[in-house]
Motif scaffolding. Structure first.
Motif, short mmCIF file in Angstrom:
data_model
loop_
_atom_site.label_atom_id
_atom_site.label_comp_id
_atom_site.label_asym_id
_atom_site.label_seq_id
_atom_site.Cartn_x
_atom_site.Cartn_y
_atom_site.Cartn_z
N ILE A 1 0.87 -1.18 0.00
CA ILE A 1 0.00 0.00 0.00
C ILE A 1 0.90 1.22 0.00
CG2 ILE A 1 -1.75 1.31 1.23
CD1 ILE A 1 -2.83 -1.24 2.37
N PRO A 2 0.95 1.97 -1.10
CA PRO A 2 1.86 3.10 -1.15
C PRO A 2 1.43 4.21 -0.20
CG PRO A 2 0.46 3.05 -3.08
CD PRO A 2 0.19 1.79 -2.34
N SER A 3 2.40 4.85 0.40
CA SER A 3 2.12 5.97 1.29
C SER A 3 2.03 7.26 0.46
CB SER A 3 3.24 6.12 2.34
OG SER A 3 3.31 4.96 3.15
N GLY A 4 1.24 8.20 0.97
CA GLY A 4 1.10 9.48 0.29
C GLY A 4 -0.01 9.45 -0.74
N LEU A 5 -0.19 10.60 -1.36
CA LEU A 5 -1.25 10.79 -2.33
C LEU A 5 -0.67 10.76 -3.74
CD1 LEU A 5 -3.20 13.70 -0.58
CD2 LEU A 5 -3.72 11.26 -0.51
N SER A 6 -1.41 10.16 -4.63
CA SER A 6 -0.97 10.12 -6.03
C SER A 6 -1.37 11.42 -6.73
CB SER A 6 -1.61 8.93 -6.75
OG SER A 6 -3.02 9.04 -6.73
N SER A 7 -0.59 11.81 -7.69
CA SER A 7 -0.87 13.03 -8.44
C SER A 7 -2.04 12.80 -9.40
CB SER A 7 0.36 13.47 -9.23
OG SER A 7 0.75 12.44 -10.12
N GLY B 1 -1.18 3.63 6.13
CA GLY B 1 -1.53 2.69 5.07
C GLY B 1 -0.63 1.49 5.02
N THR B 2 0.66 1.71 5.24
CA THR B 2 1.61 0.59 5.14
C THR B 2 1.39 -0.46 6.22
OG1 THR B 2 3.20 1.89 6.46
CG2 THR B 2 3.36 2.04 4.06
N LEU B 3 0.71 -0.08 7.33
CA LEU B 3 0.49 -1.04 8.41
C LEU B 3 -0.48 -2.14 8.02
CD1 LEU B 3 0.22 1.44 11.43
CD2 LEU B 3 2.24 0.18 10.64
N PHE B 4 -1.28 -1.91 6.97
CA PHE B 4 -2.31 -2.89 6.58
C PHE B 4 -1.85 -3.78 5.43
CE2 PHE B 4 -4.78 0.72 8.31
CZ PHE B 4 -5.39 0.06 9.36
N GLN B 5 -0.54 -3.80 5.14
CA GLN B 5 -0.07 -4.61 4.03
C GLN B 5 -0.23 -6.10 4.27
OE1 GLN B 5 3.95 -3.40 3.17
NE2 GLN B 5 3.33 -1.40 2.35
N GLU B 6 -0.21 -6.53 5.53
CA GLU B 6 -0.35 -7.95 5.86
C GLU B 6 -1.80 -8.35 6.14
OE1 GLU B 6 1.98 -10.30 5.74
OE2 GLU B 6 3.35 -8.79 4.93
N LEU B 7 -2.72 -7.47 5.84
CA LEU B 7 -4.14 -7.79 6.09
C LEU B 7 -4.60 -8.84 5.08
CD1 LEU B 7 -6.89 -7.20 7.46
CD2 LEU B 7 -7.23 -5.42 5.74
N PRO B 8 -5.16 -9.98 5.50
CA PRO B 8 -5.66 -11.01 4.57
C PRO B 8 -6.86 -10.50 3.77
CG PRO B 8 -5.29 -11.95 6.74
CD PRO B 8 -5.19 -10.45 6.90
N LYS B 9 -6.87 -10.80 2.50
CA LYS B 9 -8.01 -10.42 1.66
C LYS B 9 -9.28 -11.14 2.10
CE LYS B 9 -5.41 -9.30 -2.54
NZ LYS B 9 -5.21 -9.62 -3.98
N ALA B 10 -9.14 -12.30 2.71
CA ALA B 10 -10.31 -13.03 3.19
C ALA B 10 -11.05 -12.24 4.26
CB ALA B 10 -9.90 -14.40 3.72
N VAL B 11 -10.33 -11.44 5.03
CA VAL B 11 -10.97 -10.62 6.07
C VAL B 11 -11.81 -9.52 5.41
CG1 VAL B 11 -10.54 -9.04 7.98
CG2 VAL B 11 -9.17 -11.11 7.75
N LEU B 12 -11.24 -8.87 4.39
CA LEU B 12 -12.02 -7.85 3.68
C LEU B 12 -13.24 -8.47 3.00
CD1 LEU B 12 -9.12 -5.78 2.06
CD2 LEU B 12 -10.43 -5.24 4.10
N ALA B 13 -13.09 -9.64 2.41
CA ALA B 13 -14.24 -10.31 1.78
C ALA B 13 -15.29 -10.67 2.82
CB ALA B 13 -13.77 -11.56 1.05
#
Length: 811
Positions: A320-326, A428-440
């Protein structure tokens, strides 16, 4: 209040008002006064004054109206608390619904950040929470997967294609597709709002929207099954894609990834229990417990410290990239491929937005501008698309949280955006290890409210069968045809039901409630009494080209008058009357000729008197023989006791026969077939001794073949109070009614027309020498009074109406 006061009687005396007299009393404006010329309207629209400029700015930027009046002391703290609560919900929902859109989770956070800030300036609702929504996310996902399938991004090792997918390239292109679709949908919404097309959302009825979201929830479940079971089904698009996907998942169930399934099952169980506790304790808690946020935090910690991805191959969110995209300009070349999907997203998103906005506005006593809401939502989508956001609209769950936690204004949306901004920049970077199954699992549990909408089937079965059919057709078509084609099919079917309802309205004959000015359907009300000689015809829908013929047929059936056959019969009788007159003239000429010849013979012969007597006797005998009616013709076979128009016999040859309606036909009277079979030589001469007998027979003629009458009719009142417009076909139909019924001496009157309908009648050239404003009355009661006063004297005394019944002196 006692019954005397509740049901008190009042005596009211007033003038009977037709349309012409009503215009004299009210001084109705002319069409030119109501509708100024186009040039004048254009000048007024181009004028720029300070009040008009201020009004225009405030309507375009509603924030300028309420922000200067904003009270930090009264609204500040409630808005902050509400915004924090909603912002915490944005985090898990944004990442979870990004999976529904087949996009990386970080773009769900972007979608929860930019659109609420845009809506802050342009929106008029104080309580809705703009952001990701289940249905729109699924619709975006169907577009991205159709235009960017995995098969187009297979990696190659030089000469051969491998089974691996270039995820980075695929996600980049999908983001472009989603952004292009969102920008185009937003531009469509802005355009519709500028041209004041906000009423387009009204074509999406509540049963249609609820059925559509219910079917979309099934699509959402199908899209999340691969994350819950840890399988990789094939990608399908187009009609029946849901069926194919479900079948493929069913086949792959033996290959279920057990660690992923365990994570999903535990998450779903904990979420259901926590949400039920939230509901049970909601009266004791100042704010709801952020169950989803706690779930993703705990799941991230467990996944990070347990190394679920490396040890058990559990799929995680990833980088998950940090900061805002242009900001970036979307790929315009994709507009042609996604225009249909963009229009569907625009309509569905606006329908959900305006329904939620009006619900909260009605509850809290403020107004929501439908056109401005369309512009605000369109700008939120269009501007958000430049920042890689996908389509947004209000969420019911977040909006309820924002309202229940004390949110007062759009400042709560700004506070929630700040929470998301902090997460994107720092957390944002703290949630990189979040399982997709949890979001589903979060998406799966949040669909519980939509699945409850299946109870609508029972409710609609009891209340409205047509709305139930609309619900079922929408649900089935959305499941089978996918979200875009299903929406088009559902709207088309719903519009057809409206057309069918106007083509098949309820037709009724109205009767008077004694002692009142009320007129109700005689078939459904026992106390309704018919007005002698008057038929009051009512239609539950307006008369226009689609049901004009049905209107005529219903009038014929309800009144018992088959006008076409009656006119034919009348003209036939008039033709016979003319033939009688011509024969009488010829007989008079022959008689005169014989008398002259007899006189000439009398002058020549001495026995002139004897000859004259013999000629006269012969002449009488010849004339009498020629006009004789046999006993069989005088006493034809008798049929039923129905009633028909009859001509009154006239002793004058020049007098036109007058038609009137008499009741009380004896069952033993002649049939129409007997009259139609009369030949020229079968009728008696006028003034003969048999003419009175013929008149008496005509008074007893039965017209069973022409339709049975149940009462005598001299006037028909058409109740057009339900008509809100009238077209050329309806005008021609009414004109023909006036002309046809005038031939049989039946008067036609129109009652209860709205002002707009009267204006259309004027512009359409409806009024003429035959049809005037005297035929239009302000109410049915006025028309009845006029009929009684105008035609009552011509009725038989035993059918003289009781004026107390309809005089309007009692209420």
């Amino acid at each position: 209040m006692d019954s005397t006061r509740r049901f008190g009687k009042y005596r009211i005396e007033r003038e009977v008002l037709d349309e012409e007299r009503l215009e004299e009393l009210t001084q109705r404006k002319t069409y030119s006064e109501i509708h100024p010329p186009l040039t004048k309207q254009l000048k007024e629209s181009l004028r720029c004054t300070l009040p008009m400029l201020k009004k225009s700015l405030m309507s375009t930027f509603p924030v300028l109206y309420w922000l200067p009046k904003y009270s930090v002391w009264d609204y500040g703290m409630p808005d902050i608390v509400s915004g924090i609560s909603v912002g915490i919900m944005h985090l898990p929902q944004g990442m979870a619904y990004a999976l529904l859109a087949s996009l990386p989770p970080v773009f769900g956070l972007y979608t929860s950040l930019y659109p609420p800030l845009i809506y802050f300036f342009f929106g008029t609702s104080r309580h809705i929470s703009i952001g990701t929504f289940t249905v729109l996310s699924i619709m975006v996902g169907s577009v991205t997967e159709r235009l960017a399938p995995d098969g187009d991004f297979l990696q190659s090792n030089g000469t051969n294609m491998t089974g691996d997918v270039d995820i980075a390239a695929r996600d980049t292109y999908r983001v472009q597709v989603a952004a292009a679709t969102t920008v185009l949908g937003g531009l469509i919404q802005v355009l519709l709002g500028v041209v004041k097309f906000g009423f387009v959302g009204t074509y999406l009825s509540e049963p249609l929207v609820r059925a559509y979201t219910t079917a979309a929830s099934v699509h959402a479940v199908g899209a999340q099954l691969k994350y819950i079971f840890g399988v990789s089904p094939k990608r399908f698009s187009g009609p029946l894609s849901l069926i194919y996907t479900m079948w493929d998942v069913f086949i792959l169930l033996p290959k279920t990834h057990l660690p992923t399934l365990v994570v999903s099952a535990v998450t779903i169980a904990l979420l259901i229990v926590a949400k039920e506790l939230n509901v049970f304790l909601r009266r004791k808690l100042p704010v709801p417990v952020p169950v989803e946020l706690i779930t993703i935090v705990v799941a991230t910690l467990v996944s990070s410290y347990g190394h679920l991805n490396h040890n058990y191959s559990v799929s995680v969110v990833g980088e998950i990239p940090s900061g805002l995209s242009s900001p970036s300009v979307p790929d315009v070349s994709l507009f042609g491929k996604v225009i249909g999907d963009a229009f569907a997203l625009a309509i569905v998103g606006y329908a959900i937005s305006i329904s939620l906005g009006k619900t909260f506005a009605l509850k809290h006593g403020y107004k929501v501008d439908s056109n401005q809401e369309l512009v605000a939502l369109g700008l939120s989508n269009a501007v958000g698309g430049f920042f890689q956001c996908f389509s947004v609209c209000p969420s019911m769950s977040r909006s309820l949280i924002q309202e229940s936690t004390g949110g007062k204004t759009q400042m709560a949306g700004v506070a929630s955006a700040v929470i998301v901004l902090v997460t994107v920049l720092k957390l944002g970077t703290l949630f990189q290890e979040l399982p997709k199954a949890v979001l589903a699992s979060i998406v799966f549990v949040n669909l519980k409210g939509m699945f409850k909408q299946y109870a609508d089937i029972v409710t609609l079965w009891r209340s409205s069968k047509i709305d139930l059919v609309v619900w079922l057709v929408t649900w089935i078509s959305t499941l089978l045809l996918n979200l875009d084609l299903g929406l088009a099919a559902s709207i088309t079917f719903a519009l057809f039901t409206v057309i069918f309802r106007t083509q098949l309205p309820t037709y009724s004959v109205l009767g008077n409630i004694p002692g009142t000015e009320l007129y109700v359907d005689m078939e459904t009300h026992k106390e309704a009494r018919e007005i002698p000689g008057v038929t009051i015809f009512h239609s539950s829908a307006t008369v226009y080209f689609a049901n004009a013929e049905l209107y005529l047929e219903a009038l014929k059936e309800k009144s018992g008058l088959d006008i076409s056959k009656m006119i034919i019969y009348k003209r036939r009788q008039e033709a016979k009357q003319k033939r009688r007159e011509r024969r009488a003239e010829r007989r008079e000429k022959r008689q005169a000729k014989r008398e002259r010849q007899a006189q000439m013979k009398a002058n020549k012969l001495t026995g002139a008197s004897e000859s004259s007597v013999e000629d006269q006797v012969g002449c009488w005998s010849e004339g009498h023989t020629e006009g004789t009616i046999t006993e069989e013709e005088e006493c034809p076979q008798r049929e039923n006791g129905t009633v028909f128009v009859i001509p009154t016999s006239s002793q004058s040859l020049e007098a036109q026969p007058r038609w009137e309606y008499l009741k009380g036909g004896d069952p033993d009277c002649a049939s129409l077939g007997w009259l139609s079979e009369l030949q020229d030589g079968d009728t008696t001469t006028l003034g003969s001794s048999c003419d009175d007998s013929l008149s008496r027979d005509l008074e007893r003629v039965s017209i069973g073949s022409l339709g049975k009458w149940t009462w005598e009719i001299h006037s028909i009142i058409l109740d057009l109070s339900t008509a809100n417009f009238i077209d050329i076909v309806a005008m021609k139909t009414l004109k023909n009614l006036f002309m046809d019924f005038s031939e049989i001496d039946v008067d036609i009157y129109i009652a209860g027309c709205q002002t707009s309908v009267v204006e259309q009648l004027k512009l359409g050239g409806f009024f003429s020498e035959v049809i005037t404003k005297r035929h239009l009355f302000a109410s049915v009661h006025d028309a009845v009074l006029y009929c009684m006063n105008h035609r009552g004297a011509t009725l038989s005394p035993r059918y003289e109406p009781s004026m107390e019944l309809i005089s309007g002196t009692k209420l």
